[in-house]
Design an enzyme around this catalytic site. Sequence first.
Site, PDB file in Angstrom:
ATOM      1  N   PRO A  10       0.725  -1.173  -0.018  1.00  0.00           N
ATOM      2  CA  PRO A  10      -0.029   0.036  -0.028  1.00  0.00           C
ATOM      3  C   PRO A  10       0.782   1.215   0.245  1.00  0.00           C
ATOM      4  O   PRO A  10       1.893   1.211   0.644  1.00  0.00           O
ATOM      5  CB  PRO A  10      -0.820  -0.347   1.151  1.00  0.00           C
ATOM      6  CG  PRO A  10      -0.040  -1.198   1.990  1.00  0.00           C
ATOM      7  CD  PRO A  10       0.501  -2.100   1.274  1.00  0.00           C
ATOM      8  N   ASN A  11       0.151   2.277  -0.547  1.00  0.00           N
ATOM      9  CA  ASN A  11       0.657   3.663  -0.858  1.00  0.00           C
ATOM     10  C   ASN A  11       1.982   3.693  -1.817  1.00  0.00           C
ATOM     11  O   ASN A  11       2.450   4.716  -2.218  1.00  0.00           O
ATOM     12  CB  ASN A  11       1.025   4.287   0.575  1.00  0.00           C
ATOM     13  CG  ASN A  11      -0.009   4.350   1.383  1.00  0.00           C
ATOM     14  OD1 ASN A  11      -1.296   4.724   0.870  1.00  0.00           O
ATOM     15  ND2 ASN A  11      -0.109   3.881   2.467  1.00  0.00           N
ATOM     16  N   ARG A  18       6.252  12.449  -1.833  1.00  0.00           N
ATOM     17  CA  ARG A  18       6.467  13.116  -0.504  1.00  0.00           C
ATOM     18  C   ARG A  18       7.255  12.357   0.338  1.00  0.00           C
ATOM     19  O   ARG A  18       7.811  11.354  -0.351  1.00  0.00           O
ATOM     20  CB  ARG A  18       5.025  12.989   0.318  1.00  0.00           C
ATOM     21  CG  ARG A  18       4.514  11.745   0.380  1.00  0.00           C
ATOM     22  CD  ARG A  18       3.088  11.901   1.251  1.00  0.00           C
ATOM     23  NE  ARG A  18       2.616  10.344   1.470  1.00  0.00           N
ATOM     24  CZ  ARG A  18       3.136   9.428   2.589  1.00  0.00           C
ATOM     25  NH1 ARG A  18       4.058  10.014   3.560  1.00  0.00           N
ATOM     26  NH2 ARG A  18       2.487   8.188   2.744  1.00  0.00           N
ATOM     27  N   TYR A  23      12.133   8.424   1.512  1.00  0.00           N
ATOM     28  CA  TYR A  23      11.882   7.589   0.207  1.00  0.00           C
ATOM     29  C   TYR A  23      12.573   7.968  -0.854  1.00  0.00           C
ATOM     30  O   TYR A  23      12.465   7.333  -1.955  1.00  0.00           O
ATOM     31  CB  TYR A  23      10.575   7.594   0.146  1.00  0.00           C
ATOM     32  CG  TYR A  23       9.724   6.862   1.469  1.00  0.00           C
ATOM     33  CD1 TYR A  23       9.829   5.311   2.027  1.00  0.00           C
ATOM     34  CD2 TYR A  23       8.989   7.792   2.357  1.00  0.00           C
ATOM     35  CE1 TYR A  23       9.373   5.020   3.001  1.00  0.00           C
ATOM     36  CE2 TYR A  23       8.257   7.065   3.383  1.00  0.00           C
ATOM     37  CZ  TYR A  23       8.691   5.624   3.716  1.00  0.00           C
ATOM     38  OH  TYR A  23       8.008   5.267   4.733  1.00  0.00           O
ATOM     39  N   ASN A  72       7.963  -5.875  -1.573  1.00  0.00           N
ATOM     40  CA  ASN A  72       8.015  -4.613  -0.640  1.00  0.00           C
ATOM     41  C   ASN A  72       6.549  -4.548   0.028  1.00  0.00           C
ATOM     42  O   ASN A  72       5.709  -4.057  -0.562  1.00  0.00           O
ATOM     43  CB  ASN A  72       8.387  -3.468  -1.318  1.00  0.00           C
ATOM     44  CG  ASN A  72       8.403  -2.178  -0.179  1.00  0.00           C
ATOM     45  OD1 ASN A  72       7.939  -2.201   0.887  1.00  0.00           O
ATOM     46  ND2 ASN A  72       9.011  -1.073  -0.487  1.00  0.00           N
ATOM     47  N   ALA A  75       3.399  -1.298   4.669  1.00  0.00           N
ATOM     48  CA  ALA A  75       2.639  -1.263   6.109  1.00  0.00           C
ATOM     49  C   ALA A  75       2.280  -2.412   6.443  1.00  0.00           C
ATOM     50  O   ALA A  75       2.176  -3.166   7.795  1.00  0.00           O
ATOM     51  CB  ALA A  75       1.518  -0.122   6.343  1.00  0.00           C
ATOM     52  N   GLU A  96      12.500  -9.682   0.731  1.00  0.00           N
ATOM     53  CA  GLU A  96      11.615  -8.783   1.371  1.00  0.00           C
ATOM     54  C   GLU A  96      12.525  -7.179   1.192  1.00  0.00           C
ATOM     55  O   GLU A  96      13.662  -7.343   1.645  1.00  0.00           O
ATOM     56  CB  GLU A  96      11.331  -8.930   2.712  1.00  0.00           C
ATOM     57  CG  GLU A  96      10.684  -7.608   3.410  1.00  0.00           C
ATOM     58  CD  GLU A  96      10.385  -7.971   5.119  1.00  0.00           C
ATOM     59  OE1 GLU A  96      10.799  -8.902   5.375  1.00  0.00           O
ATOM     60  OE2 GLU A  96       9.831  -7.125   5.746  1.00  0.00           O
ATOM     61  N   HIS A  98      12.839  -2.887   1.735  1.00  0.00           N
ATOM     62  CA  HIS A  98      12.083  -1.873   2.105  1.00  0.00           C
ATOM     63  C   HIS A  98      13.068  -0.704   1.622  1.00  0.00           C
ATOM     64  O   HIS A  98      14.390  -0.818   1.734  1.00  0.00           O
ATOM     65  CB  HIS A  98      12.163  -1.806   3.737  1.00  0.00           C
ATOM     66  CG  HIS A  98      11.357  -2.707   4.083  1.00  0.00           C
ATOM     67  ND1 HIS A  98       9.809  -2.457   4.085  1.00  0.00           N
ATOM     68  CD2 HIS A  98      11.433  -4.028   4.714  1.00  0.00           C
ATOM     69  CE1 HIS A  98       9.263  -3.538   4.734  1.00  0.00           C
ATOM     70  NE2 HIS A  98      10.113  -4.483   5.143  1.00  0.00           N
ATOM     71  N   ARG A 105      13.825   4.037  11.937  1.00  0.00           N
ATOM     72  CA  ARG A 105      12.413   4.721  12.155  1.00  0.00           C
ATOM     73  C   ARG A 105      11.941   4.478  13.505  1.00  0.00           C
ATOM     74  O   ARG A 105      12.572   3.981  14.256  1.00  0.00           O
ATOM     75  CB  ARG A 105      11.550   4.187  10.890  1.00  0.00           C
ATOM     76  CG  ARG A 105      11.833   4.259   9.404  1.00  0.00           C
ATOM     77  CD  ARG A 105      11.691   5.478   8.832  1.00  0.00           C
ATOM     78  NE  ARG A 105      10.394   5.915   9.094  1.00  0.00           N
ATOM     79  CZ  ARG A 105       9.342   5.614   8.112  1.00  0.00           C
ATOM     80  NH1 ARG A 105       9.589   4.783   7.365  1.00  0.00           N
ATOM     81  NH2 ARG A 105       7.947   6.222   8.399  1.00  0.00           N
TER      82      ARG A 105
HETATM   83  O1  CA2 Z   1      10.742   1.676   3.233  1.00  0.00           O
HETATM   84  C1  CA2 Z   1       9.703   1.119   2.461  1.00  0.00           C
HETATM   85  O2  CA2 Z   1       9.879   0.505   1.471  1.00  0.00           O
HETATM   86  C2  CA2 Z   1       8.625   0.907   3.354  1.00  0.00           C
HETATM   87  O3  CA2 Z   1       8.252  -0.393   3.184  1.00  0.00           O
HETATM   88  C3  CA2 Z   1       7.506   1.732   2.717  1.00  0.00           C
HETATM   89  C4  CA2 Z   1       6.231   1.762   3.590  1.00  0.00           C
HETATM   90  C5  CA2 Z   1       6.395   1.945   5.162  1.00  0.00           C
HETATM   91  O4  CA2 Z   1       5.333   1.830   5.772  1.00  0.00           O
HETATM   92  C6  CA2 Z   1       7.505   1.048   5.655  1.00  0.00           C
HETATM   93  O5  CA2 Z   1       7.993   1.016   6.835  1.00  0.00           O
HETATM   94  C7  CA2 Z   1       9.006   1.141   4.779  1.00  0.00           C
HETATM   95  C8  CA2 Z   1       5.116   2.858   3.062  1.00  0.00           C
HETATM   96  C9  CA2 Z   1       5.562   3.939   2.122  1.00  0.00           C
HETATM   97  C10 CA2 Z   1       4.520   4.880   2.231  1.00  0.00           C
HETATM   98  O6  CA2 Z   1       4.451   5.385   0.787  1.00  0.00           O
HETATM   99  C11 CA2 Z   1       4.997   6.428   0.289  1.00  0.00           C
HETATM  100  C12 CA2 Z   1       4.168   7.033  -0.632  1.00  0.00           C
HETATM  101  C13 CA2 Z   1       4.450   8.190  -0.926  1.00  0.00           C
HETATM  102  C14 CA2 Z   1       5.801   8.831  -0.646  1.00  0.00           C
HETATM  103  C15 CA2 Z   1       6.517   8.296   0.086  1.00  0.00           C
HETATM  104  C16 CA2 Z   1       6.091   7.208   0.755  1.00  0.00           C
END
Ligand code: CA2
Length: 143
Positions: A10-11, A18, A23, A72, A75, A96, A98, A105
């Site tokens: 997700p996301n 952002r 990221y 990946n 969350a 896996e 990240h 974090r």
């Molecule tokens: O670092 C990663 O790849 C994560 O798996 C990204 C997840 C976060 O919950 C993990 O702790 C680490 C989620 C990323 C959120 O998505 C974003 C969307 C737009 C901009 C930045 C992040």
Amino acid sequence: MRPVFVLNGPNLNRLGTREPEIYGTTTLAQIETSCRALDPALAIEFRQTNSETELIEWVHEAIDRAAGIVINPAAFSFTSLALLDALKMFPGPIFEVHISNIHRREPLYHKSLVSQAATGVIAGLGPEGYLAALRALKGRLAG
Ligand code: CA2
């Protein structure tokens, strides 16, 4: 040759828009392009979903026809026993990834449930982590 599934949770479809300090600015589409460029002979199924159900269904599909998984779970890493159970059923290598270093974090992000099913875990290499995972996967598959 069976494909490699590169699955994103997700996301991550919003990556690059952002929190660049955590990221970076690379989009998921750019990551997909660099994964495909790594080895054009590798059959990659690159997918993203915001749905836990769909992610689990893709793991089931991988059980039936994929050689390996790079995932990946975003969350869902920290919340989904259902995803862990599905990945435990996969007989091949699982890496896996990240993008960020989850251990830098807040404590909430430190314990990935999914890691219990992973062959290896890569965190904090940025988008390069996907390429490192694919290289490791290829090595495993080549024996
Ligand atoms: O670092 C990663 O790849 C994560 O798996 C990204 C997840 C976060 O919950 C993990 O702790 C680490 C989620 C990323 C959120 O998505 C974003 C969307 C737009 C901009 C930045 C992040």
